[in-house]
Write an enzyme that holds these catalytic residues in place. Sequence first.
Site, short mmCIF file in Angstrom:
data_model
loop_
_atom_site.label_atom_id
_atom_site.label_comp_id
_atom_site.label_asym_id
_atom_site.label_seq_id
_atom_site.Cartn_x
_atom_site.Cartn_y
_atom_site.Cartn_z
N ASP A 8 0.88 -1.15 0.00
CA ASP A 8 0.00 0.00 0.00
C ASP A 8 0.93 1.22 0.00
OD1 ASP A 8 -2.40 1.54 0.50
OD2 ASP A 8 -1.68 1.76 2.57
N ASP A 171 -1.76 -0.34 6.10
CA ASP A 171 -2.00 0.38 7.37
C ASP A 171 -3.49 0.47 7.69
OD1 ASP A 171 -2.37 2.23 5.16
OD2 ASP A 171 -2.67 3.75 6.70
P1 B16 Z 1 -6.34 9.75 -4.60
P2 B16 Z 1 -3.66 4.07 -0.15
C1 B16 Z 1 -5.49 5.99 -0.47
O1 B16 Z 1 -4.15 5.58 -0.55
C2 B16 Z 1 -5.66 6.93 0.70
O2 B16 Z 1 -5.42 6.26 1.93
C3 B16 Z 1 -7.07 7.47 0.70
O3 B16 Z 1 -7.21 8.40 1.76
C4 B16 Z 1 -7.34 8.15 -0.64
O4 B16 Z 1 -8.68 8.65 -0.73
C5 B16 Z 1 -7.11 7.15 -1.77
O5 B16 Z 1 -5.77 6.67 -1.70
C6 B16 Z 1 -7.32 7.77 -3.15
O6 B16 Z 1 -6.32 8.73 -3.38
O7 B16 Z 1 -7.37 10.79 -4.32
O8 B16 Z 1 -4.92 10.30 -4.61
O9 B16 Z 1 -6.65 8.96 -5.85
O10 B16 Z 1 -3.71 4.02 1.36
O11 B16 Z 1 -4.55 3.07 -0.85
O12 B16 Z 1 -2.24 4.08 -0.68
MG MG Z 2 -2.96 3.14 3.27
#
Ligand code: B16
Ligand code: MG
Length: 216
Positions: A8, A171
Amino acid sequence: MKKGFVFDLDGVITDTAKYHYIAWKNLADKIGISIDLEFNEQLKGISRMDSLNRILAHGGKENDFTEAEKAELAAKKNTEYVALLQGLTEKDLLPGVAEFLAEAQKLKVPSAIASASKNAPFILEKLGVAADFVGIVDPNTLKKGKPDPEIFIRAAEILNIQPEEAIGFEDAPAGIEGIKKAGMFAVGVLASEPLTGADITVHRLDELSIPDLLKK
Ligand code: B16
Ligand code: MG
């Protein structure tokens, strides 16, 4: 014997949750919804549109916007979020990540990224670790988000291994659930709440010995 790692991004490689929070909070304020850090925990690992829907539901405004207006709100949040990411450097890697990735490279264990973030390629470039990953699952191509195992199964395909041969790092509870449903060994990282489904939990990646991990 395990053969590859699936990571992740937000909360494992770097902490961009604080920037997501600033951008979502500013947007929520503009539409008369109040969110706090405790609520923000629910948004970790959740896609951009699902995050917006949760914020609207939290404010009792789930029926107040058309799909086109929601797309506009999500785009506005992303513009602010991307502006906040401009200053990222390798100093923003979470403690132990650089050491772990360097060790994985030395031992020739391949890694892939399974992040819900559409900004993942940009973030990895900024952090200076893009070359440490064989590939990144494109979240635009997924039918379902975490906790569905699809993103993790696709990451194993990128690594050219079976999901059972991969170790997943997450996480967020939704991510751990997805890793386990995919049939992988799950490492919970830096959890702010108990990651009950994880096979092991660590505070930093360099607590782990890669040769020992591969025997799991
Ligand atoms: P984006 P991960 C996630 O990352 C985030 O934890 C989450 O808060 C966010 O909304 C999602 O990515 C989408 O991100 O707006 O940049 O496309 O934890 O999956 O790495
Ligand atoms: Mg994450």
